[in-house]
Design an enzyme around this catalytic site. Structure first.
Site, mmCIF file in Angstrom:
data_model
loop_
_atom_site.group_PDB
_atom_site.id
_atom_site.type_symbol
_atom_site.label_atom_id
_atom_site.label_comp_id
_atom_site.label_asym_id
_atom_site.label_seq_id
_atom_site.Cartn_x
_atom_site.Cartn_y
_atom_site.Cartn_z
ATOM 1 N N GLU A 143 8.361 13.810 -8.741
ATOM 2 C CA GLU A 143 7.881 12.487 -7.817
ATOM 3 C C GLU A 143 9.051 11.785 -7.386
ATOM 4 O OE1 GLU A 143 5.255 8.535 -8.698
ATOM 5 O OE2 GLU A 143 6.205 9.428 -10.410
ATOM 6 N N ASP A 178 3.579 9.398 -3.989
ATOM 7 C CA ASP A 178 3.194 7.706 -4.663
ATOM 8 C C ASP A 178 3.395 6.965 -3.222
ATOM 9 O OD1 ASP A 178 3.626 5.071 -5.495
ATOM 10 O OD2 ASP A 178 3.704 5.771 -7.417
ATOM 11 N N GLU A 240 -1.470 3.816 -10.411
ATOM 12 C CA GLU A 240 -0.216 3.101 -10.827
ATOM 13 C C GLU A 240 0.130 1.938 -10.496
ATOM 14 O OE1 GLU A 240 4.064 5.494 -12.345
ATOM 15 O OE2 GLU A 240 3.367 5.340 -10.411
#
Length: 263
Positions: A143, A178, A240
């Protein structure tokens, strides 16, 4: 139908960890994730998953003491033994709860160590982790987290994440992408998704700025979802975000987004 995962490190944090599984199911989620579930015995987590029917879609290897600024070890030459120990323990835990994807954090760049040495260490460690995961039918996830979200993090750019996946050359190494971190780094997430959807195993969403519920900021979720659908993304979308208030009270967005009504 889009599949959403509750990141229970952020969501439902007003209640104890083991109670968050049932709360996530009541909130309309089909899956959960957590970067560091180790405080809960894996047998208890597995029981919660059985009772709720949830899937645990991704977790992290142990990443160190956050209070001391530790954010993983994969790129750190002086922490190779620590990283490799975390791989065995993390995969054991993941296997016990039926989780098939594990995120390995790269670590914060230490002073006085050049990028090439960190990169070489990272690739060697990640290759070892990927091969260990493959032997159990699992994936290793990368990530990227930009400097606006996590200063001096080694894996700090989406393009670097792509480079790492390609350099490792293993089918079980893929990205968590993300949308908040990308936007916070000045990157439009939509073109990245269109260009690299085949490398993305898991998405994370939160709105920007603020990192709160989708719909509270400026990210164009209609465009993001369209890109995911056009490129055939079938993975989970992990929520998230930092709830602006009570988690459950703020879940009104979820039904609209699942139905394709983001505005």
């Amino acid at each position: 139908m889009r599949k959403y995962s509750a990141h229970i490190g952020y969501l439902f944090s007003e209640i104890p960890l083991l109670e968050r599984f049932a709360a996530a199911r009541r909130g309309g989620f089909a899956a959960v994730e957590h970067p560091a579930p180790y405080a809960a015995p894996p047998a208890e987590v597995a029981r919660q998953l059985r009772e709720t029917g949830l899937t645990f879609v991704q977790m992290g290897l142990a990443s160190g003491d956050a209070a001391r600024g530790e954010k993983g070890f994969a790129a750190l030459p002086d922490r190779v033994d620590t990283f490799r120990e975390s791989v065995g323990k993390g995969l054991d835990y993941a296997e016990a709860i039926g989780c098939k994807a594990v995120h390995a954090m790269a670590g914060v760049r230490p002073d006085g160590v050049d990028h090439d040495r960190l990169w070489d260490t990272y690739l060697e460690n990640m290759a070892m982790a990927a091969d260990a995961a493959a032997s159990r039918g699992m994936r290793i996830l990368i990530e990227p987290i930009g400097p606006g979200s996590l200063p001096n993090y080694f894996m700090d750019d989406s393009a670097l994440g792509v480079r790492a996946v390609e350099a490792l050359g293993r089918d079980n190494v893929r990205l968590i992408f993300d949308a908040f971190h990308a936007t916070n780094a000045g990157e439009d997430p939509v073109p990245f998704v269109r260009a690299h959807a085949g490398l993305i195993h898991h998405m994370h969403i939160a709105d920007h700025p603020g990192r709160h519920e989708p719909g509270t900021g400026t990210i164009d979720f209609d465009a993001l979802y369209a890109a995911l659908e056009e490129t055939g993304f079938t993975g989970f979308i992990g929520c998230e975000y930092v709830p602006a208030g009570n988690t459950e009270a703020g879940l009104g967005w979820l039904g609209r987004h699942r139905a394709g009504i983001s505005a």
